[in-house]
Design a protein around this motif. Structure first.
Motif, PDB file in Angstrom:
ATOM      1  N   PRO A 118      37.603  35.948  38.512  1.00  0.00           N
ATOM      2  CA  PRO A 118      37.045  34.666  38.045  1.00  0.00           C
ATOM      3  C   PRO A 118      37.760  33.473  38.659  1.00  0.00           C
ATOM      4  CG  PRO A 118      38.390  35.673  36.327  1.00  0.00           C
ATOM      5  CD  PRO A 118      38.270  36.691  37.421  1.00  0.00           C
ATOM      6  N   ARG A 164      37.175  40.967  36.209  1.00  0.00           N
ATOM      7  CA  ARG A 164      36.241  41.058  35.088  1.00  0.00           C
ATOM      8  C   ARG A 164      34.967  41.752  35.527  1.00  0.00           C
ATOM      9  NH1 ARG A 164      36.198  35.005  32.409  1.00  0.00           N
ATOM     10  NH2 ARG A 164      38.216  35.101  31.330  1.00  0.00           N
ATOM     11  N   THR A 166      30.983  41.634  35.208  1.00  0.00           N
ATOM     12  CA  THR A 166      29.967  40.639  34.890  1.00  0.00           C
ATOM     13  C   THR A 166      28.706  40.913  35.685  1.00  0.00           C
ATOM     14  OG1 THR A 166      29.462  38.264  34.905  1.00  0.00           O
ATOM     15  CG2 THR A 166      30.874  39.093  36.662  1.00  0.00           C
ATOM     16  N   GLU A 172      31.295  33.209  36.841  1.00  0.00           N
ATOM     17  CA  GLU A 172      32.466  33.695  36.121  1.00  0.00           C
ATOM     18  C   GLU A 172      33.677  32.817  36.411  1.00  0.00           C
ATOM     19  OE1 GLU A 172      33.919  36.124  33.237  1.00  0.00           O
ATOM     20  OE2 GLU A 172      31.907  36.141  34.087  1.00  0.00           O
TER      21      GLU A 172
END
Length: 223
Positions: A118, A164, A166, A172
């Protein structure tokens, strides 16, 4: 009778001759040039089931069950920074599943999940957001042709390595707190473009800010 919309071209041809009363694989092969092995196989299927529909169930069984797939999605919704190893351990503990991490990764990829790093964003308080919007509204019609904007930013000397899961990688981001291990950068821009920038390590206080204006901003503005 098998609906032809669910069949392949060679199935349709075999079914056409079958419905005309032709049961000879040699005759069908001569007329269609379909391999004899495929004709014999489908004729036997028609004799046994009166259908050429795929029977199913003869492929490799799914490693992940439906309840395990739902569990993986729940793990990510609760904590999208969870690792493949942690998901594997949770499945083993809860469902006694011996699924591998590559299998979990393939499932996540199939359902649109991507592992991304991110972007770091500033932690702005609600009052700071409100004052920024208020200032923008007050000056939206101003003439900035003779205005210089300056700002400072800090950059950490280490990168964020927590990834992460996603489905929207470009959206993000992650709020990060201030950290002492960083470098600072001061810059100035106008409608004509970037004027100058200056990188430093010390704290930005009044005297040093005056030093930046005198030695960097004023010469760039005159140029």
């Amino acid at each position: 009778m098998t609906p032809t919309s669910n069949l392949k071209n060679h199935h349709i041809s075999i079914l056409h001759y079958w419905n005309k009363g032709i049961r000879s694989a040699c005759v069908i092969h001569r007329e269609t040039n379909i391999p004899r092995s495929a004709i014999y196989y489908n004729i036997n299927k028609l004799k046994q089931t009166n259908s050429l529909k795929h029977r199913g169930g003869n492929g490799r069984p799914r490693v992940l069950s439906g309840i395990e797939k739902k569990a993986i999605d729940q793990y990510i919704r609760r904590n999208n920074e969870i690792t493949l190893k942690e998901i594997k351990e949770k499945l083993m503990k809860t469902y006694h599943s011996s699924v591998s991490t590559p299998t979990i990764h393939r499932h996540l990829h199939e359902y649109g999940y991507r592992s991304v790093l991110p972007k770091s964003t500033h932690m702005l308080k609600p009052d700071e957001n409100r004052r920024r919007v208020q200032w923008a509204k007050q000056h939206e019609n101003d003439d900035f042709s003779r205005t210089i904007f300056t700002d400072e930013s800090s950059f950490q000397l280490f990168r964020n390595t927590i990834r992460r899961w996603t489905k929207y990688p470009k959206n993000e981001s992650k709020c990060v707190p201030k950290n002492r291990q960083k470098v600072h950068d001061w810059g100035a821009v106008s409608v004509k473009g970037v004027l100058t920038c200056h990188t430093f390590r010390c704290n930005l206080n009044g005297p040093y800010y005056a030093y930046i204006l005198k030695n960097f901003l004023f010469p760039a503005a005159r140029r």
